[in-house]
Design a protein around this motif. Structure first.
Motif, PDB file in Angstrom:
ATOM      1  N   ALA A   1      10.128   3.045   2.806  1.00  0.00           N
ATOM      2  CA  ALA A   1      10.556   3.001   1.407  1.00  0.00           C
ATOM      3  C   ALA A   1      10.548   1.577   0.874  1.00  0.00           C
ATOM      4  CB  ALA A   1      11.950   3.620   1.277  1.00  0.00           C
ATOM      5  N   GLN A   2      11.019   0.643   1.666  1.00  0.00           N
ATOM      6  CA  GLN A   2      11.064  -0.728   1.181  1.00  0.00           C
ATOM      7  C   GLN A   2       9.676  -1.343   1.087  1.00  0.00           C
ATOM      8  OE1 GLN A   2      14.182  -3.200   2.585  1.00  0.00           O
ATOM      9  NE2 GLN A   2      15.690  -1.563   2.551  1.00  0.00           N
TER      10      GLN A   2
ATOM     11  N   GLU B   1       8.050  -2.842  -2.293  1.00  0.00           N
ATOM     12  CA  GLU B   1       7.461  -4.179  -2.326  1.00  0.00           C
ATOM     13  C   GLU B   1       6.033  -4.138  -2.867  1.00  0.00           C
ATOM     14  OE1 GLU B   1       7.992  -5.299   1.702  1.00  0.00           O
ATOM     15  OE2 GLU B   1      10.157  -5.669   1.472  1.00  0.00           O
ATOM     16  N   GLU B   2       5.253  -3.115  -2.470  1.00  0.00           N
ATOM     17  CA  GLU B   2       3.898  -3.026  -3.019  1.00  0.00           C
ATOM     18  C   GLU B   2       3.927  -2.717  -4.508  1.00  0.00           C
ATOM     19  OE1 GLU B   2      -0.200  -0.425  -2.818  1.00  0.00           O
ATOM     20  OE2 GLU B   2       0.776  -0.948  -0.936  1.00  0.00           O
ATOM     21  N   LEU B   3       4.846  -1.856  -4.914  1.00  0.00           N
ATOM     22  CA  LEU B   3       4.967  -1.545  -6.343  1.00  0.00           C
ATOM     23  C   LEU B   3       5.194  -2.819  -7.154  1.00  0.00           C
ATOM     24  CD1 LEU B   3       5.460   0.361  -8.804  1.00  0.00           C
ATOM     25  CD2 LEU B   3       7.858   0.442  -8.084  1.00  0.00           C
TER      26      LEU B   3
ATOM     27  N   GLY C   1      13.899   8.074  -9.865  1.00  0.00           N
ATOM     28  CA  GLY C   1      14.138   8.304  -8.444  1.00  0.00           C
ATOM     29  C   GLY C   1      13.344   7.339  -7.581  1.00  0.00           C
ATOM     30  N   ALA C   2      14.051   6.520  -6.780  1.00  0.00           N
ATOM     31  CA  ALA C   2      13.398   5.527  -5.922  1.00  0.00           C
ATOM     32  C   ALA C   2      13.451   5.939  -4.465  1.00  0.00           C
ATOM     33  CB  ALA C   2      14.052   4.161  -6.112  1.00  0.00           C
ATOM     34  N   GLY C   3      13.222   7.238  -4.214  1.00  0.00           N
ATOM     35  CA  GLY C   3      13.032   7.724  -2.859  1.00  0.00           C
ATOM     36  C   GLY C   3      11.552   7.804  -2.550  1.00  0.00           C
ATOM     37  N   LEU C   4      11.206   8.534  -1.493  1.00  0.00           N
ATOM     38  CA  LEU C   4       9.799   8.595  -1.086  1.00  0.00           C
ATOM     39  C   LEU C   4       8.897   9.207  -2.157  1.00  0.00           C
ATOM     40  CD1 LEU C   4       9.966   9.583   2.694  1.00  0.00           C
ATOM     41  CD2 LEU C   4       8.972   7.516   1.711  1.00  0.00           C
ATOM     42  N   THR C   5       9.348  10.263  -2.825  1.00  0.00           N
ATOM     43  CA  THR C   5       8.499  10.877  -3.843  1.00  0.00           C
ATOM     44  C   THR C   5       8.238   9.917  -4.983  1.00  0.00           C
ATOM     45  OG1 THR C   5       9.364  13.078  -3.323  1.00  0.00           O
ATOM     46  CG2 THR C   5       8.260  12.812  -5.435  1.00  0.00           C
ATOM     47  N   GLY C   6       9.308   9.324  -5.519  1.00  0.00           N
ATOM     48  CA  GLY C   6       9.134   8.425  -6.645  1.00  0.00           C
ATOM     49  C   GLY C   6       8.310   7.206  -6.295  1.00  0.00           C
ATOM     50  N   LEU C   7       8.553   6.623  -5.126  1.00  0.00           N
ATOM     51  CA  LEU C   7       7.866   5.393  -4.762  1.00  0.00           C
ATOM     52  C   LEU C   7       6.406   5.631  -4.383  1.00  0.00           C
ATOM     53  CD1 LEU C   7      10.707   3.648  -2.760  1.00  0.00           C
ATOM     54  CD2 LEU C   7       9.837   2.986  -5.007  1.00  0.00           C
ATOM     55  N   THR C   8       6.107   6.738  -3.664  1.00  0.00           N
ATOM     56  CA  THR C   8       4.698   7.000  -3.341  1.00  0.00           C
ATOM     57  C   THR C   8       3.905   7.302  -4.612  1.00  0.00           C
ATOM     58  OG1 THR C   8       5.302   9.295  -2.807  1.00  0.00           O
ATOM     59  CG2 THR C   8       5.026   7.785  -0.968  1.00  0.00           C
ATOM     60  N   THR C   9       4.500   8.057  -5.527  1.00  0.00           N
ATOM     61  CA  THR C   9       3.825   8.330  -6.799  1.00  0.00           C
ATOM     62  C   THR C   9       3.592   7.029  -7.554  1.00  0.00           C
ATOM     63  OG1 THR C   9       4.921  10.492  -6.921  1.00  0.00           O
ATOM     64  CG2 THR C   9       3.925   9.658  -8.935  1.00  0.00           C
ATOM     65  N   ALA C  10       4.600   6.164  -7.588  1.00  0.00           N
ATOM     66  CA  ALA C  10       4.476   4.899  -8.309  1.00  0.00           C
ATOM     67  C   ALA C  10       3.377   4.020  -7.723  1.00  0.00           C
ATOM     68  CB  ALA C  10       5.810   4.168  -8.285  1.00  0.00           C
ATOM     69  N   VAL C  11       3.305   3.949  -6.401  1.00  0.00           N
ATOM     70  CA  VAL C  11       2.276   3.118  -5.763  1.00  0.00           C
ATOM     71  C   VAL C  11       0.887   3.670  -6.045  1.00  0.00           C
ATOM     72  CG1 VAL C  11       1.323   2.443  -3.517  1.00  0.00           C
ATOM     73  CG2 VAL C  11       3.760   2.131  -3.995  1.00  0.00           C
ATOM     74  N   MET C  12       0.723   4.992  -5.949  1.00  0.00           N
ATOM     75  CA  MET C  12      -0.588   5.587  -6.238  1.00  0.00           C
ATOM     76  C   MET C  12      -1.024   5.304  -7.669  1.00  0.00           C
ATOM     77  SD  MET C  12      -0.312   9.308  -4.362  1.00  0.00           S
ATOM     78  CE  MET C  12       0.285   9.458  -2.692  1.00  0.00           C
ATOM     79  N   LEU C  13      -0.108   5.442  -8.617  1.00  0.00           N
ATOM     80  CA  LEU C  13      -0.456   5.225 -10.023  1.00  0.00           C
ATOM     81  C   LEU C  13      -0.692   3.752 -10.312  1.00  0.00           C
ATOM     82  CD1 LEU C  13       2.074   7.688 -11.703  1.00  0.00           C
ATOM     83  CD2 LEU C  13      -0.401   7.990 -11.480  1.00  0.00           C
TER      84      LEU C  13
ATOM     85  N   GLY D   1       2.509  -5.242  -9.876  1.00  0.00           N
ATOM     86  CA  GLY D   1       2.806  -5.305 -11.303  1.00  0.00           C
ATOM     87  C   GLY D   1       3.701  -4.206 -11.809  1.00  0.00           C
ATOM     88  N   GLY D   2       4.188  -3.335 -10.923  1.00  0.00           N
ATOM     89  CA  GLY D   2       5.097  -2.273 -11.341  1.00  0.00           C
ATOM     90  C   GLY D   2       6.497  -2.804 -11.585  1.00  0.00           C
ATOM     91  N   THR D   3       7.332  -1.943 -12.134  1.00  0.00           N
ATOM     92  CA  THR D   3       8.704  -2.304 -12.489  1.00  0.00           C
ATOM     93  C   THR D   3       9.662  -1.435 -11.696  1.00  0.00           C
ATOM     94  OG1 THR D   3       8.011  -2.901 -14.735  1.00  0.00           O
ATOM     95  CG2 THR D   3      10.360  -2.486 -14.388  1.00  0.00           C
ATOM     96  N   LEU D   4      10.738  -2.034 -11.189  1.00  0.00           N
ATOM     97  CA  LEU D   4      11.742  -1.301 -10.434  1.00  0.00           C
ATOM     98  C   LEU D   4      13.123  -1.652 -10.963  1.00  0.00           C
ATOM     99  CD1 LEU D   4      12.674   0.441  -7.990  1.00  0.00           C
ATOM    100  CD2 LEU D   4      12.607  -1.662  -6.616  1.00  0.00           C
ATOM    101  N   HIS D   5      13.852  -0.630 -11.419  1.00  0.00           N
ATOM    102  CA  HIS D   5      15.226  -0.815 -11.871  1.00  0.00           C
ATOM    103  C   HIS D   5      16.142   0.012 -10.970  1.00  0.00           C
ATOM    104  CE1 HIS D   5      13.725  -2.765 -15.433  1.00  0.00           C
ATOM    105  NE2 HIS D   5      13.136  -1.673 -15.884  1.00  0.00           N
TER     106      HIS D   5
END
Length: 509
Positions: free
Chosen positions: A178-179, A183-185, A29-41, A189-193
Motif C-alpha cells: 500500500a505504501q 509513493e508511486e501515485l 479510499g486509500a486502501g488497495l482498491t483505491g490506490l491500485t486504481t489511482a496508480v493505473m490511471l 503527479g497524483g494527489t493524496l489527501h
C-alpha cells in the motif's frame, strides 16, 4: 489491537487539502482498491486524487493476512454451487490478472514477497467433501490443484485429514504494498489527501465530493471504501459484513513453509512470515479465523483468546506478538460488485465485496474500473470483465439475501428490546467494557476506555440499529450493516457517514 504489518512504517505525507480543487478522477479510499486504481490511471496520464478519512491502508488493507492466492479457501466451491462453471472461470481469470498485476508491481517497486504452496484443508473427516468440491471447482476453472491425504501432510503440527493444494502462490506484506502504491501515485503527479472525511457525493450540476474540509470536483468519482458510503443501489442490503481475527507469534523452531486455511469450524488460517514477506527480524507465524457477522458476537475478545489457545496447543512455546482484526464484505451472490453506481449518471463507480480475498480482487477491480474510465472498447477488454459484469441474479442469491434480511431484522428488534431492559443510571463499566442502557426511551452506550468513561448515542445514524460493544477493540459496532465507531463516537467505517452524538453522563452512568 495492533496489526503486525503496521510496525515502523512512515506513511507517505500526502498533500494539503485544497477546497474546490478539480481533478479528472477523485477516488475515495486509500486502501488497495483505491490506490491500485489511482496508480493505473496515473500511469495512463490522468489527473487523479485519492482521499481518505484515515491513513494509507488503515482498515481492511492493514488487517490483511498478506495471502495472495487463487485457491482462496472454499471460495470457488461456494460460487460453483450456485453459479455456472463459466462464471467461476471468469472469477478465477479476474483474480489471476489481479494477482499478476500486483506481483508485477511488487517487482517494479522492489517490494519483497515469497512464493508458497497454499492449502485448503479439512480438520475433520466431514470437511473432506468441501475440500473435494473445491478441488473440482478449481480444476474446472483451469487451476492445477492436487489432492493430498492427511498422510501427505503428516508433518503439519495441527489436525489435517486432507487438503487441496495449489503451488506458486504468494505471501506479501500488505502495508508495504500500500505504501509503495501511494509513493508511486505521488511520484507520478497524483494527489493524496489523508485525514479528510468524505460526507457526500453529487453528480449534478457537476460531479463532486463533499468533505469535512470543503468540496472537490471531478469528471469521475470512484468509491473504494469497503461498504460504499453511498446508499445509491442499496448495496448495504446486498452484502453482509464479517469481522475475523489474527494473532502473530514467535515460534520456537520451524514454522510451516506453506499457507493453510480450513473449510470446517472453528476456522483456522495459517500463514508463515519471513523477512521477505513481512516485518524483519525472527520468523513468525500468523494464525487467523473465528469470523462472525459484525456486531453479532457474544464476545470478540474470547474469539482472539481461542486463537491464542489453539496456537499454543499446536505450537508449544509460541509467544504472542500482535493481535488484530479486519472487516470484510461478501455479496449475497458471492461475486464482487464492480462498476457504475446506480443513479450516478455514469460518473460514479465503485468496487466492494471481496469476501476476504482483496489482494487479488482489488487489483482485478482496478483493472476493470480503469478500462471503463479510459473508455476501452468491450472487444479490447478481457472476457472475464464481460462475464462478471453481465451475470444474472439466481434464486440462490435471492434466498441468501432474504436470509440475511431476516437476520438484520432480528438484530434490529433484539437490540432495542435489550436496550429497554436496562435503564440508567448503571454502574460505571470496568476498563475495556461497555453497556447499552435506556435513557428516556433512547439507547445510550456507556463505556470505559483508558480510564475515561463516556456516554454516546447508541443508535447507528445509518438506519437506526442499536449498537453492540466490541470488547476486543473497544468499539461500538452496528449489527445491521456493520458501521463501527470508537468509544468516543468517532466513525471508523461502514455506511454511516456521521459520528455518534456524545451525551452527558448521569452521576452513576
Amino acid at each position: 489491537m495492533k496489526p503486525l504489518w503496521k510496525l515502523d512504517r512512515t506513511p507517505p505525507a500526502g498533500t494539503p487539502f485544497d477546497p474546490g480543487a478539480r481533478h479528472e478522477v477523485v477516488i475515495v479510499g486509500a486502501g488497495l482498491t483505491g490506490l491500485t486504481t489511482a496508480v493505473m490511471l496515473t500511469r495512463a496520464g490522468l489527473d487523479v486524487a485519492v482521499i481518505d478519512a484515515g491513513t494509507v491502508g488503515q482498515l481492511a488493507t492493514g488487517g490483511n493476512t498478506g495471502k495472495l492466492s487463487l485457491l482462496q479457501g472454499q471460495r470457488l466451491a461456494e460460487i460453483r454451487r450456485h453459479h455456472s462453471a463459466d462464471l467461476v472461470r471468469a472469477y478465477v481469470d479476474a483474480n489471476r490478472d489481479g494477482m499478476d498485476w500486483l506481483v508485477g508491481f511488487a517487482d517494479h517497486a522492489g517490494v519483497p514477497y515469497e512464493r508458497r504452496t497454499d492449502h485448503t484443508y479439512a480438520q475433520q473427516i466431514d470437511g473432506l467433501v468441501t475440500v473435494r468440491e473445491q478441488h473440482e471447482a478449481a480444476r474446472e476453472a483451469g487451476l492445477p490443484t492436487r489432492m493430498l491425504s492427511g498422510g501427505d501432510l503428516s508433518s503439519a503440527p495441527f489436525p489435517v485429514v486432507g487438503a487441496v493444494a495449489l503451488d506458486d502462490q504468494v505471501t506479501i506484506d500488505p502495508m508495504v504494498v500500500a505504501q509503495a502504491l501511494a509513493e508511486e501515485l505521488l511520484a507520478g503527479g497524483g494527489t493524496l489527501h489523508t485525514g479528510t472525511r468524505v460526507t457526500a457525493t453529487h453528480v449534478l450540476p457537476e460531479p463532486r465530493v463533499e468533505t469535512t474540509a470543503g468540496p472537490m470536483f471531478a469528471d469521475n468519482i470512484v468509491i473504494a471504501t469497503g461498504y460504499p458510503i453511498l446508499d445509491r443501489g442499496l448495496y448495504f442490503s446486498k452484502m453482509r459484513a464479517f469481522r475475523s481475527y489474527c494473532v502473530s507469534f514467535r515460534v520456537p523452531g520451524d514454522v510451516p513453509a506453506s499457507t493453510f486455511i480450513s473449510v470446517d469450524s472453528p476456522s483456522r488460517s495459517i500463514r508463515p512470515v519471513s523477512a521477505a514477506d513481512g516485518p524483519g527480524g525472527t520468523a513468525q507465524l500468523v494464525v487467523g479465523g473465528n469470523g462472525h457477522p459484525v456486531g453479532r458476537s457474544d464476545g470478540e475478545a474470547a474469539q482472539v483468546e481461542d486463537l491464542v489457545a489453539w496456537t499454543q496447543e499446536h505450537f508449544p512455546g509460541a509467544e504472542e506478538t500482535h493481535r488484530w482484526s479486519a472487516q470484510d464484505y461478501e455479496s449475497h451472490n458471492l461475486i464482487p460488485f464492480v462498476g457504475a453506481m446506480p443513479r450516478g449518471l455514469g460518473s460514479i463507480r465503485f468496487a466492494t465485496g471481496y469476501a476476504k480475498w482483496g489482494l487479488s480482487n482489488a487489483p482485478a477491480a482496478a483493472l476493470r474500473l480503469t478500462a471503463e474510465l479510459l473508455g476501452a472498447h468491450r472487444k479490447e477488454r478481457p472476457s472475464w470483465m464481460t462475464v462478471l459484469g453481465t451475470r444474472l441474479t439466481v434464486p440462490a442469491d435471492l434466498a441468501q439475501g432474504a436470509v440475511e434480511g431476516l437476520k438484520v431484522a432480528a438484530a434490529a428488534t433484539s437490540g432495542w428490546v435489550k436496550a429497554e431492559s436496562r435503564s440508567v443510571p448503571v454502574p460505571r463499566p470496568a476498563e475495556g467494557e461497555g453497556v447499552v442502557a435506556n435513557r428516556g426511551g433512547l439507547p445510550v452506550g456507556i463505556s470505559t476506555v483508558d480510564g475515561v468513561t463516556r456516554a454516546v448515542d447508541a443508535v447507528c445514524p445509518h438506519l437506526g440499529g442499536v449498537l453492540d460493544w466490541n470488547d476486543a477493540e473497544c468499539t461500538w459496532d452496528c449489527p445491521l450493516h456493520a458501521s463501527r465507531f470508537a468509544a468516543d463516537g468517532t466513525r471508523i467505517e461502514g455506511p454511516a457517514l456521521s459520528d455518534l452524538k456524545p451525551l452527558p453522563r448521569t452521576p452513576q452512568g
